[in-house]
Scaffold this active site. Structure first.
Site, PDB file in Angstrom:
ATOM      1  N   CYS A 109       0.826  -1.201   0.000  1.00 21.12           N
ATOM      2  CA  CYS A 109       0.000   0.000   0.000  1.00 21.12           C
ATOM      3  C   CYS A 109       0.862   1.253   0.000  1.00 21.12           C
ATOM      4  CB  CYS A 109      -0.933  -0.003   1.201  1.00 21.12           C
ATOM      5  SG  CYS A 109      -2.001   1.458   1.283  1.00 21.12           S
ATOM      6  N   CYS A 210      -9.367  -4.018  11.064  1.00 19.52           N
ATOM      7  CA  CYS A 210      -9.464  -4.408  12.470  1.00 19.52           C
ATOM      8  C   CYS A 210     -10.440  -5.549  12.726  1.00 19.52           C
ATOM      9  CB  CYS A 210      -9.843  -3.198  13.326  1.00 19.52           C
ATOM     10  SG  CYS A 210      -8.491  -1.998  13.431  1.00 19.52           S
TER      11      CYS A 210
END
Length: 359
Positions: A109, A210
């Site tokens: 990323c 998460c």
């Protein structure tokens, strides 16, 4: 003399906000840019756990970003990176787990999306800027002797993020600013607080996602064998992607005289290998897809320190560059849980040499 313009990657967190504050104080014209990566078509459940992650619905974060930009009196834009993020980061994430490896999506990323797609897409939207800046804790220094840009660890080693940036090249480093590289986290929070920003005490983001990674993988069950290091079948699993090297809890095993861990994954046979902690230690690794900060290796063979994951303490090793461009590293001492798919990042003191993906 006209002010230089800096495009700052604004995420809604305190680090990127403080970056904008510092650059504005230094006399730059600052433009905040937020990359959109959340794809609402992703088959993931909704929940509180999605907050404060890189990959999460951006509605609340965007509201915070806009409030930051308004408070600082800077221009703000959004940049749609969803297609490239899905193709480059998420598809790779799924492929790596399917092949029995444990990827670090933040590495791809950063090099390809944050420092690639984001600034280039912003320019394509008509924005003109001289430099690109982020809230990473790292430093860039131009070395006149070698005529190259060096990527260095942050002064505050507890916050250092150079590991995630090891795939940046000379062209990117020549045009990037890391204002936080010389700062500590308490100093950054105080800078944001002095600027009257509500995010001054916002908690840090914890991960790129998460929730349960299976939300993103979305693989059907693929049962296979759990075996010992000598090949004895001791159980079954529902998919190799549920296991990482070093995993101990949730194996569903009993009757052993000592704790047992995942010590290997044989994707070609759909097997998970179980063994004692001693079997997790190895003193060699091979890494592929190697990237060098300077554009080339410092030598065919050299000594350095290597981090095999972000929170790993750098360990002394001797590196040999292979004919196919891969590297083979021999550690002075055996290392715990060398994991395929993670990045092996090489350092010379506080200078990042480069890194590659562990095979």
């Amino acid at each position: 003399m006209e002010k230089e313009t800096v495009l700052v990657g604004l995420s809604g967190g305190v680090d990127s906000a403080a970056t904008a504050v510092l650059l504005k104080e230094q006399g730059y014209r600052v433009i905040g840019a937020t990359m959109l990566v959340w794809d609402p078509s992703l088959p993931v459940p909704k929940g509180e756990y999605q907050k404060n992650a890189c990959l999460s619905p951006e509605k609340e974060d965007l509201a915070e970003v806009k409030a930051i930009a308004q408070k600082l009196g800077i221009e703000h834009v959004t940049v749609d990176c969803r297609t490239q993020y899905r193709q480059t980061v998420l598809d790779n994430f799924r492929l790596e787990y399917a092949c029995g490896r444990t990827p670090n999506p933040c590495v791809l990323c950063n090099s390809l999306i944050k420092f690639g797609v984001l600034p280039s897409a912003a320019a394509a939207q008509g924005l003109a800027f001289d430099k690109f800046a982020t809230g990473h804790y790292a430093r860039v220094v131009f070395d006149e002797k070698s005529n190259t840009y060096l990527l260095k660890k942050a002064v505050d080693l507890s916050r250092d993020q150079s590991y995630f940036l090891h795939r940046l090249g000379q062209k990117q480093l020549a045009n990037v600013l890391f204002p936080l590289g010389e700062k500590t986290k308490p100093e950054i929070r105080q800078i944001a607080r002095n600027a009257g920003l509500a995010v001054a005490d916002k908690e840090d983001s914890q991960d790129f996602y998460c929730g349960d990674y299976n939300d993103l993988l979305n693989f059907p069950n693929k049962p296979g064998e759990m075996i010992t290091t000598d090949g004895k079948v001791i159980g079954r699993h529902d998919g190799i992607w549920n296991y990482t090297i070093g995993k101990r809890k949730g194996l569903g095993l009993s009757g052993f005289s000592e704790p047992m861990y995942v010590v290997g994954i044989k994707a070609e046979k759909n097997q998970v290998v179980i063994g004692p902690k001693a079997a997790l230690y190895h003193d060699e690794l091979t890494a592929q897809n190697v990237s060098w900060i300077a554009g080339a290796a410092p030598a065919q063979e050299f000594d350095c320190e290597i981090k095999i994951r972000n929170l790993h303490l750098p360990a002394k090793a001797h590196v040999r560059v292979l004919a196919d461009g891969k590297i083979r590293a021999k550690f002075d001492e055996p290392q715990l849980s060398i994991t395929a798919g993670q990045s092996a990042v090489m350092y010379n003191g506080d200078v990042v040499l480069g890194g590659g993906m562990i095979e």
